[in-house]
Design a protein around this motif. Structure first.
Motif, PDB file in Angstrom:
ATOM      1  N   LYS A   1       0.736  -1.547  -0.160  1.00  0.00           N
ATOM      2  CA  LYS A   1       0.124   0.200   0.480  1.00  0.00           C
ATOM      3  C   LYS A   1       0.842   1.575   0.078  1.00  0.00           C
ATOM      4  CE  LYS A   1      -3.647  -2.441   0.219  1.00  0.00           C
ATOM      5  NZ  LYS A   1      -4.868  -2.476  -1.222  1.00  0.00           N
ATOM      6  N   GLY A   2       2.024   1.101   0.294  1.00  0.00           N
ATOM      7  CA  GLY A   2       3.185   2.642   0.188  1.00  0.00           C
ATOM      8  C   GLY A   2       3.184   2.519  -1.640  1.00  0.00           C
ATOM      9  N   VAL A   3       2.383   2.250  -2.350  1.00  0.00           N
ATOM     10  CA  VAL A   3       2.062   2.791  -4.075  1.00  0.00           C
ATOM     11  C   VAL A   3       0.810   3.041  -3.468  1.00  0.00           C
ATOM     12  CG1 VAL A   3       1.749   1.583  -6.291  1.00  0.00           C
ATOM     13  CG2 VAL A   3       3.599   0.582  -5.395  1.00  0.00           C
ATOM     14  N   ILE A   4       0.803   4.361  -3.417  1.00  0.00           N
ATOM     15  CA  ILE A   4      -0.453   5.442  -3.533  1.00  0.00           C
ATOM     16  C   ILE A   4      -1.535   5.302  -4.233  1.00  0.00           C
ATOM     17  CG2 ILE A   4       0.759   6.237  -1.273  1.00  0.00           C
ATOM     18  CD1 ILE A   4       0.787   8.885  -3.510  1.00  0.00           C
ATOM     19  N   GLY A   5      -0.982   5.733  -5.347  1.00  0.00           N
ATOM     20  CA  GLY A   5      -1.492   5.823  -6.910  1.00  0.00           C
ATOM     21  C   GLY A   5      -1.265   6.069  -8.357  1.00  0.00           C
ATOM     22  N   ALA A   6      -1.676   6.644  -9.061  1.00  0.00           N
ATOM     23  CA  ALA A   6      -1.379   6.112 -10.434  1.00  0.00           C
ATOM     24  C   ALA A   6      -1.085   7.019 -10.725  1.00  0.00           C
ATOM     25  CB  ALA A   6      -1.069   4.730 -11.094  1.00  0.00           C
ATOM     26  N   MET A   7      -0.822   7.555 -11.625  1.00  0.00           N
ATOM     27  CA  MET A   7      -1.219   8.339 -12.910  1.00  0.00           C
ATOM     28  C   MET A   7      -1.525   7.982 -14.596  1.00  0.00           C
ATOM     29  SD  MET A   7       1.837  11.752 -12.313  1.00  0.00           S
ATOM     30  CE  MET A   7       1.150  13.185 -12.820  1.00  0.00           C
ATOM     31  N   LEU A   8      -2.348   9.018 -15.449  1.00  0.00           N
ATOM     32  CA  LEU A   8      -2.651   8.040 -16.927  1.00  0.00           C
ATOM     33  C   LEU A   8      -2.997   9.256 -17.648  1.00  0.00           C
ATOM     34  CD1 LEU A   8      -5.295   5.457 -16.319  1.00  0.00           C
ATOM     35  CD2 LEU A   8      -2.799   5.477 -17.046  1.00  0.00           C
ATOM     36  N   GLU A   9      -2.642   9.040 -18.979  1.00  0.00           N
ATOM     37  CA  GLU A   9      -2.720  10.242 -20.046  1.00  0.00           C
ATOM     38  C   GLU A   9      -3.306   9.721 -20.797  1.00  0.00           C
ATOM     39  OE1 GLU A   9       1.373  13.372 -19.947  1.00  0.00           O
ATOM     40  OE2 GLU A   9       0.634  11.737 -21.658  1.00  0.00           O
ATOM     41  N   SER A  10      -4.861  10.647 -20.395  1.00  0.00           N
ATOM     42  CA  SER A  10      -6.120   9.692 -20.839  1.00  0.00           C
ATOM     43  C   SER A  10      -6.939  11.248 -22.110  1.00  0.00           C
ATOM     44  CB  SER A  10      -6.836   9.691 -20.490  1.00  0.00           C
ATOM     45  OG  SER A  10      -8.060   9.531 -20.295  1.00  0.00           O
ATOM     46  N   ASN A  11      -7.249  11.407 -22.823  1.00  0.00           N
ATOM     47  CA  ASN A  11      -8.606  11.546 -23.935  1.00  0.00           C
ATOM     48  C   ASN A  11      -9.491  10.981 -24.045  1.00  0.00           C
ATOM     49  OD1 ASN A  11      -8.511  14.324 -25.566  1.00  0.00           O
ATOM     50  ND2 ASN A  11      -6.827  15.010 -25.242  1.00  0.00           N
ATOM     51  N   LEU A  12     -10.275  11.735 -25.100  1.00  0.00           N
ATOM     52  CA  LEU A  12     -11.362  11.470 -26.023  1.00  0.00           C
ATOM     53  C   LEU A  12     -10.688  10.504 -26.724  1.00  0.00           C
ATOM     54  CD1 LEU A  12     -13.396  13.992 -26.146  1.00  0.00           C
ATOM     55  CD2 LEU A  12     -13.150  12.711 -24.502  1.00  0.00           C
ATOM     56  N   VAL A  13      -9.808  10.592 -27.765  1.00  0.00           N
ATOM     57  CA  VAL A  13      -8.942   9.780 -28.308  1.00  0.00           C
ATOM     58  C   VAL A  13      -8.048   9.789 -28.648  1.00  0.00           C
ATOM     59  CG1 VAL A  13      -8.687   9.848 -31.540  1.00  0.00           C
ATOM     60  CG2 VAL A  13     -10.841  11.092 -30.039  1.00  0.00           C
ATOM     61  N   ALA A  14      -7.392   8.353 -29.474  1.00  0.00           N
ATOM     62  CA  ALA A  14      -6.280   7.545 -28.483  1.00  0.00           C
ATOM     63  C   ALA A  14      -5.423   8.438 -29.451  1.00  0.00           C
ATOM     64  CB  ALA A  14      -6.766   5.996 -28.734  1.00  0.00           C
ATOM     65  N   GLY A  15      -3.845   8.457 -28.986  1.00  0.00           N
ATOM     66  CA  GLY A  15      -3.161   9.290 -29.930  1.00  0.00           C
ATOM     67  C   GLY A  15      -2.916  10.331 -29.816  1.00  0.00           C
TER      68      GLY A  15
END
Length: 345
Positions: free
Chosen positions: A293-307
């Protein structure tokens, strides 16, 4: 008299003061309360008091307001669905650091054409942040220019100090006075120790040069920011989202007598800037979270359309909902991964 100042300066345009802009684009008491509530919740996920998984997700950068609003509405609905297990915070990034040259983000160049209407960019940023908060979504951004926080920090719930600025004394001092939790990324080379050093500086009382709400140059003295953590985002030579890299980062934090709390970025060098690899990276982060649980979270780059798409002189061919900076996963993939996080976190 021989000129010795501003030899390479062609313009110096006064900005409205932060106080003036805040009055022009005010926050309501309800928004202020939500920002405070969100910052507290994020800080509690970092400390482990709140067991939820912290997920910073959204476009690499905001460049199209219509697409950004549509994304925010969709994310608000999804966040409400998983709120018991995942604390979703939307990436609302307006400033983009450049390795050499390129579009520097909506604050610096809101028309995407090199006209650099920064006063309008700041107004757009405040308005957009306020719109996202009104949907019940906490906001996240990167504070790049040290003057920017005076204009938008009151509408920001979490902040990143990026890979290119983690070693900057200016940004470490700035972070010590920010009112929200701050994540420090490892450097572009992949080195984690500079991010740890940054936290050691940011949690301490600092005195430095800045501006006040009236826009005047001032001496700023801070208390230090207790809610700081490391973000692993990979490096030039390799990713660092694997178990060995995470364990090494925990050991380095323990050696510095700092809490062993880490967020892992599934984007950037951890997916080789290839959005097709991002889901596998994210799932590995979830697997590590299940055992530590020391891995508290994550980041994701996301949009409506891929790429991603190139930002040329002609704006008419731009694909609606697709990034103009780093590659992002599409909305369908985002939904799948967020729901998986809720099931596994």
């Amino acid at each position: 008299m021989t000129p010795v100042s501003d030899i390479h300066v062609v313009a110096n345009t006064a900005l409205p003061s932060p106080r003036e802009m805040s009055a022009e684009i005010p926050r309501s008491e309800a928004i202020a309360a939500f920002v405070c509530e969100s910052r507290t919740a994020i800080a509690r996920t970092i400390s482990g008091e709140d067991p939820r998984f912290l997920l910073i997700v959204g476009p690499c950068s905001i460049h199209d307001l219509k697409g950004g609003h549509e994304y925010a509405q969709r994310l608000a609905n999804l966040a409400a669905e998983v709120r018991d297990r995942v604390l979703v915070v939307m990436r609302v990034y307006f400033e983009k650091p450049r390795t050499t040259i390129g579009w520097k983000g909506l604050i610096m160049d809101p028309h995407l054409d090199g006209t650099n209407n920064i006063p309008e960019g700041l107004r757009i940023a405040r308005t957009f942040l306020r719109d996202v908060l009104e949907l019940g979504l906490p906001t996240a951004t990167e504070m790049l220019d040290p003057i920017t926080p005076q204009y938008i920090a009151d509408l920001t719930c979490w902040t990143a100090i990026g890979a290119r600025t983690t070693e900057s004394q200016t940004h470490r001092q700035m972070a010590s006075g920010l009112s929200m939790p701050v994540g420090f990324k490892n450097t572009t080379s992949g080195a984690v120790q500079p991010a740890i050093n940054a936290i050691k500086a940011a949690v301490q009382r600092q005195t430095f040069l800045g501006i006040d709400e009236g826009g005047r140059a001032s001496v700023v003295t801070t208390t230090g920011n207790p809610d700081c953590h490391v973000i692993l985002r990979g490096g030039d030579d390799s990713p660092n989202h694997g178990a060995a890299s995470v364990a090494n980062a925990f050991a380095a934090l323990a050696g510095a007598r700092l809490p062993e709390k880490i967020m892992v970025d599934a984007s950037h060098a951890n997916c080789a800037k290839d959005c097709r690899k991002m889901p596998a990276t994210f799932r590995e982060i979830l697997a590590q979270r299940a055992t530590d649980k020391g891995v508290i979270g994550a980041m994701l780059e996301s949009n409506l359309v891929a790429g991603a798409q190139a930002l040329g002189k002609d704006r008419s061919p731009l694909v609606y909902g697709q990034s103009v900076t780093d590659q992002c996963i599409d909305w369908a993939t985002t939904e799948t991964l967020v729901r998986e996080a809720a099931e596994r976190a």
